[in-house]
Motif scaffolding. Structure first.
Motif, PDB file in Angstrom:
ATOM      1  N   ALA A  68       0.803  -1.226   0.000  1.00 44.64           N
ATOM      2  CA  ALA A  68       0.000   0.000   0.000  1.00 44.64           C
ATOM      3  C   ALA A  68       0.833   1.272   0.000  1.00 44.64           C
ATOM      4  CB  ALA A  68      -0.933  -0.005   1.207  1.00 44.64           C
TER       5      ALA A  68
ATOM      6  N   ASP B   7       4.423   2.159   0.691  1.00 48.07           N
ATOM      7  CA  ASP B   7       5.244   2.376   1.874  1.00 48.07           C
ATOM      8  C   ASP B   7       6.533   3.079   1.450  1.00 48.07           C
ATOM      9  OD1 ASP B   7       3.293   0.714   3.099  1.00 48.07           O
ATOM     10  OD2 ASP B   7       4.421  -1.039   2.460  1.00 48.07           O
TER      11      ASP B   7
ATOM     12  N   ARG C 265       3.813   3.453   6.299  1.00 48.13           N
ATOM     13  CA  ARG C 265       3.289   2.214   5.750  1.00 48.13           C
ATOM     14  C   ARG C 265       1.796   2.351   5.543  1.00 48.13           C
ATOM     15  NH1 ARG C 265       3.866  -3.117   8.404  1.00 48.13           N
ATOM     16  NH2 ARG C 265       2.820  -3.469   6.462  1.00 48.13           N
ATOM     17  N   ASN C 266       1.261   1.438   4.787  1.00 51.21           N
ATOM     18  CA  ASN C 266      -0.189   1.304   4.637  1.00 51.21           C
ATOM     19  C   ASN C 266      -0.869   2.626   4.309  1.00 51.21           C
ATOM     20  OD1 ASN C 266      -0.026  -1.468   5.259  1.00 51.21           O
ATOM     21  ND2 ASN C 266      -0.016  -0.997   7.433  1.00 51.21           N
TER      22      ASN C 266
END
Length: 170
Positions: free
Chosen positions: A95, A97, A116-117
């Motif tokens: 996703a 990062d 992240r994400n």
């Protein structure tokens, strides 16, 4: 330590490995190039922060889409003093990062910051050999952990920003 300077970034990929490559450029105290190296694969890779380590080598906080879990991943690259790769590690999911900053702990461990994400601030503590010691992901909306520093007593300072409760960046 030697009076020179070093920098990292992302080039346009011309004469390199892929769409964009991470580069590291080392210059001496007179501004002359000591070495210039590109790192990466067939997709987009880019350096965000480089730090000289106690042993004279370097650690680079970066982003990588040429390898890893997919899309972009946090990328930690360990180089010797001449810019040769000792090891690389990617961290993340699928996703978007990104790695940002690197610091070295008094015991030699490395700390990598980023997100992240889809923009959740994260810290990874990694041994000098590249093994994950621990990781922390912060439950902040649309945030980035941009900078990290170790204090002599072992405390860690991490700086970043996130979208606050009123819609602006804090």
């Amino acid at each position: 330590a030697d009076g020179g300077m070093i920098g990292t970034g992302q080039d346009d990929g011309a004469r390199g490995h892929g769409a964009c490559d991470m580069y590291v450029h080392k210059i001496d105290e007179c501004g002359e190039t000591e070495w210039y190296k590109r790192y990466g694969g067939p997709a987009e890779d880019g350096g965000k922060f480089i730090r000289q380590l106690a042993d004279g080598g370097y650690a680079v906080g970066a982003l990588c889409s040429s390898s890893g879990a997919g899309d972009y991943d946090l990328w930690l690259v360990r180089l010797d003093a001449a810019g040769n790769v000792l090891w690389t590690k990617t961290f993340g999911g699928g996703a978007g990062d990104h790695g940002r900053c690197v610091a070295q702990a008094p015991n030699g461990d490395l700390l990598l910051t980023g997100f992240r994400n889809g923009h959740r601030p994260v810290l990874y503590r990694v041994s000098l050999a590249g093994a994950i010691v621990w990781q922390k992901e912060f439950d902040l909306n649309n945030g980035i952990c941009n900078y990290v520093e170790f204090f002599p007593n072992g405390d860690i300072l991490a700086l970043g920003d996130f979208v606050g409760p009123y819609g602006g960046r804090d």
